[in-house]
Design an enzyme around this catalytic site. Structure first.
Site, short mmCIF file in Angstrom:
data_model
loop_
_atom_site.label_atom_id
_atom_site.label_comp_id
_atom_site.label_asym_id
_atom_site.label_seq_id
_atom_site.Cartn_x
_atom_site.Cartn_y
_atom_site.Cartn_z
N PRO A 128 0.81 -1.22 0.00
CA PRO A 128 0.00 0.00 0.00
C PRO A 128 0.85 1.27 0.00
O PRO A 128 0.45 2.29 -0.59
CB PRO A 128 -0.82 -0.12 1.28
CG PRO A 128 -0.92 -1.61 1.51
CD PRO A 128 0.42 -2.14 1.09
N TYR A 129 1.99 1.23 0.64
CA TYR A 129 2.89 2.39 0.66
C TYR A 129 3.36 2.73 -0.75
O TYR A 129 3.32 3.90 -1.17
CB TYR A 129 4.08 2.08 1.57
CG TYR A 129 5.21 3.08 1.50
CD1 TYR A 129 5.15 4.28 2.21
CD2 TYR A 129 6.35 2.82 0.75
CE1 TYR A 129 6.20 5.19 2.17
CE2 TYR A 129 7.40 3.73 0.71
CZ TYR A 129 7.32 4.91 1.42
OH TYR A 129 8.35 5.81 1.37
#
Length: 218
Positions: A128-129
């Site tokens: 997700p980062y």
């Protein structure tokens, strides 16, 4: 020149404030609450409150008198994926919009090495980062009219700075870089503006490249 550092209380942000202020620049440190103000003052900056969960319009007053905006904010490893999207992606996009509303042209975004490699996202353990970083990069490149520089450093460490930076991952024997070296690269970009240039570059440790601004335009 006057620079606003969004995320000034973060680890990289504090180094940027300190190093840039030491050059004689006027530095505004964008912080999320008043409790962080003393730290910014001690580093040589002037605190301004910016709420990345608010609206772009709400950010504009903090940009008064600013020539360059640096986005160094991140949700941090202790938060959930929702805050990664809220800060690293949506916060960055709103900061870009606010920069345009404030009629500021220069925007520097600290991204991450591997952002443009989807295969790496799955291997990283923090997909997700990288999704957030990728789409923030894309928005800056294709949905704004800002003169931008995107810096994609390798894995960040708190080691002593080396003063050595490579723009080519193939020339580096490590994928790590110190936070203070990243800050030094940001300071160099701020101090050497390239009008009407849009640049993406990767940062890794190697003998410092004096041609730091001879980027290929993208």
């Amino acid at each position: 020149m006057t620079t606003l550092i969004i995320g000034a209380h973060g680890q990289v942000g504090q180094h940027i404030v300190k190093q840039l202020a030491a050059t004689g620049e006027t530095v505004y440190g964008g912080i999320r609450n008043a409790e962080q103000a003393d730290t910014i003052t001690q580093l040589g900056g002037q605190p301004r409150t910016i709420d990345l969960l608010g609206t772009a319009e709400d950010m504009v007053p903090a940009m008064a008198g600013v020539d360059t905006v640096v986005f160094s904010a991140g949700s941090g490893g202790s938060t959930g994926d929702d805050m990664t999207l809220n800060i690293d992606l949506d916060g960055a996009v709103k900061a870009m919009h606010a920069t345009e509303l404030a009629d500021i042209k220069r925007f520097i975004l600290i991204s991450a090495l591997g952002t443009d490699d989807r295969a790496f996202w799955n291997q990283s353990g923090i997909r997700p980062y990288y999704v957030a970083k990728y789409y923030a990069d894309q928005w800056l490149r294709h949905r704004t009219d800002l003169d931008y520089t995107i810096l994609r450093p390798g894995a960040l460490t708190n080691d002593a700075p080396t003063g050595q930076i490579s723009l080519d991952p193939a020339t580096s024997d490590t994928k790590k870089i110190t936070r203070r070296d990243v800050a030094a690269a940001v300071v160099a970009v701020v101090k050497h503006p390239q009008p009407n240039w849009s640049m993406v570059t990767r940062l890794l440790p190697r003998p410092y490249v004096s041609r730091l601004f001879a980027y290929k335009r993208v």
